[in-house]
Motif scaffolding. Structure first.
Motif, PDB file in Angstrom:
ATOM      1  N   GLY A 106       0.785  -1.217   0.000  1.00  0.00           N
ATOM      2  CA  GLY A 106       0.000   0.000   0.000  1.00  0.00           C
ATOM      3  C   GLY A 106       0.818   1.269   0.000  1.00  0.00           C
ATOM      4  O   GLY A 106       0.267   2.370  -0.132  1.00  0.00           O
ATOM      5  N   ALA A 107       2.124   1.133   0.110  1.00  0.00           N
ATOM      6  CA  ALA A 107       2.989   2.310   0.167  1.00  0.00           C
ATOM      7  C   ALA A 107       3.213   2.873  -1.235  1.00  0.00           C
ATOM      8  O   ALA A 107       2.997   2.192  -2.238  1.00  0.00           O
ATOM      9  N   SER A 108       3.699   4.084  -1.289  1.00  0.00           N
ATOM     10  CA  SER A 108       3.914   4.757  -2.561  1.00  0.00           C
ATOM     11  C   SER A 108       5.384   4.682  -2.931  1.00  0.00           C
ATOM     12  O   SER A 108       6.212   5.365  -2.345  1.00  0.00           O
ATOM     13  N   TYR A 109       5.714   3.822  -3.898  1.00  0.00           N
ATOM     14  CA  TYR A 109       7.091   3.678  -4.361  1.00  0.00           C
ATOM     15  C   TYR A 109       7.178   4.068  -5.837  1.00  0.00           C
ATOM     16  O   TYR A 109       6.238   3.889  -6.602  1.00  0.00           O
ATOM     17  N   HIS A 110       8.334   4.564  -6.226  1.00  0.00           N
ATOM     18  CA  HIS A 110       8.686   4.647  -7.635  1.00  0.00           C
ATOM     19  C   HIS A 110       9.531   3.415  -7.929  1.00  0.00           C
ATOM     20  O   HIS A 110      10.542   3.186  -7.261  1.00  0.00           O
ATOM     21  N   LEU A 111       9.120   2.600  -8.916  1.00  0.00           N
ATOM     22  CA  LEU A 111       9.786   1.324  -9.126  1.00  0.00           C
ATOM     23  C   LEU A 111      10.428   1.159 -10.495  1.00  0.00           C
ATOM     24  O   LEU A 111      11.288   0.332 -10.663  1.00  0.00           O
ATOM     25  N   GLY A 112      10.023   1.833 -11.486  1.00  0.00           N
ATOM     26  CA  GLY A 112      10.577   1.549 -12.803  1.00  0.00           C
ATOM     27  C   GLY A 112      10.015   0.259 -13.372  1.00  0.00           C
ATOM     28  O   GLY A 112       9.171  -0.403 -12.758  1.00  0.00           O
ATOM     29  N   GLN A 113      10.523  -0.136 -14.533  1.00  0.00           N
ATOM     30  CA  GLN A 113       9.911  -1.248 -15.245  1.00  0.00           C
ATOM     31  C   GLN A 113      10.485  -2.607 -14.859  1.00  0.00           C
ATOM     32  O   GLN A 113       9.919  -3.626 -15.175  1.00  0.00           O
ATOM     33  N   GLY A 114      11.595  -2.632 -14.168  1.00  0.00           N
ATOM     34  CA  GLY A 114      12.193  -3.890 -13.743  1.00  0.00           C
ATOM     35  C   GLY A 114      13.086  -4.515 -14.796  1.00  0.00           C
ATOM     36  O   GLY A 114      12.969  -4.239 -15.991  1.00  0.00           O
ATOM     37  N   THR A 115      13.998  -5.351 -14.324  1.00  0.00           N
ATOM     38  CA  THR A 115      14.872  -6.100 -15.224  1.00  0.00           C
ATOM     39  C   THR A 115      14.921  -7.548 -14.736  1.00  0.00           C
ATOM     40  O   THR A 115      15.035  -7.805 -13.542  1.00  0.00           O
ATOM     41  N   LEU A 116      14.809  -8.487 -15.670  1.00  0.00           N
ATOM     42  CA  LEU A 116      14.688  -9.895 -15.310  1.00  0.00           C
ATOM     43  C   LEU A 116      16.060 -10.526 -15.129  1.00  0.00           C
ATOM     44  O   LEU A 116      16.927 -10.427 -16.001  1.00  0.00           O
ATOM     45  N   VAL A 117      16.225 -11.180 -14.019  1.00  0.00           N
ATOM     46  CA  VAL A 117      17.423 -11.962 -13.732  1.00  0.00           C
ATOM     47  C   VAL A 117      17.011 -13.422 -13.651  1.00  0.00           C
ATOM     48  O   VAL A 117      16.121 -13.776 -12.877  1.00  0.00           O
ATOM     49  N   THR A 118      17.645 -14.252 -14.456  1.00  0.00           N
ATOM     50  CA  THR A 118      17.360 -15.677 -14.452  1.00  0.00           C
ATOM     51  C   THR A 118      18.647 -16.426 -14.160  1.00  0.00           C
ATOM     52  O   THR A 118      19.645 -16.256 -14.871  1.00  0.00           O
ATOM     53  N   VAL A 119      18.617 -17.234 -13.112  1.00  0.00           N
ATOM     54  CA  VAL A 119      19.794 -17.992 -12.719  1.00  0.00           C
ATOM     55  C   VAL A 119      19.498 -19.466 -12.937  1.00  0.00           C
ATOM     56  O   VAL A 119      18.576 -20.026 -12.332  1.00  0.00           O
TER      57      VAL A 119
END
Length: 121
Positions: A106-119
């Motif tokens: 419920g908090a207000s964050y700025h997050l951006g679009q994200g980047t996928l990490v696959t290990v």
């Protein structure tokens, strides 16, 4: 505030990746910035944060000793060096402002679009 994360990819277990976050806008008002991640089927979680004032870093227990966060005040960027990656680190990583080791939906964050990490194992 606009955030652009990059640097994700596919890596074998034990490998390394360095994530980058380019920030624009007025994020300097926040106490700390950093990274969240969300694995498939799991809740979003805090990974690492760093304070803007003195650069104090904090880490989730499951990445402590393997990940290192840093920031570049001149370039308005911050980074996450991830070493000794494990399959359980597979997730979409989001740079965040503000940041905390616990994610509150419920908090207000700025997050951006994200980047996928696959290990891979």
């Amino acid at each position: 505030v606009q955030l652009q994360a990059s640097g994700g990819g596919l890596v074998q277990a034990g490998g390394s990746l360095r994530l980058s976050c380019a920030a624009s806008g007025r994020f300097s008002d926040y106490y700390a910035i950093g990274w969240f991640r969300q694995a498939p089927g799991k809740e979003r979680e805090g990974v690492s944060c760093i304070t803007l004032t003195d650069g104090t870093a904090s880490y989730a227990d499951n990445v402590k000793g393997r990940f290192a966060i840093s920031k570049d005040n001149v370039e308005n960027s911050w980074y996450l060096q991830m070493n000794n990656l494990k399959p359980e680190d597979t997730a979409v990583y989001y740079c965040a402002a503000p940041c905390g080791l616990k994610y509150y939906p419920g908090a207000s964050y700025h997050l951006g679009q994200g980047t996928l990490v696959t290990v891979s194992s």
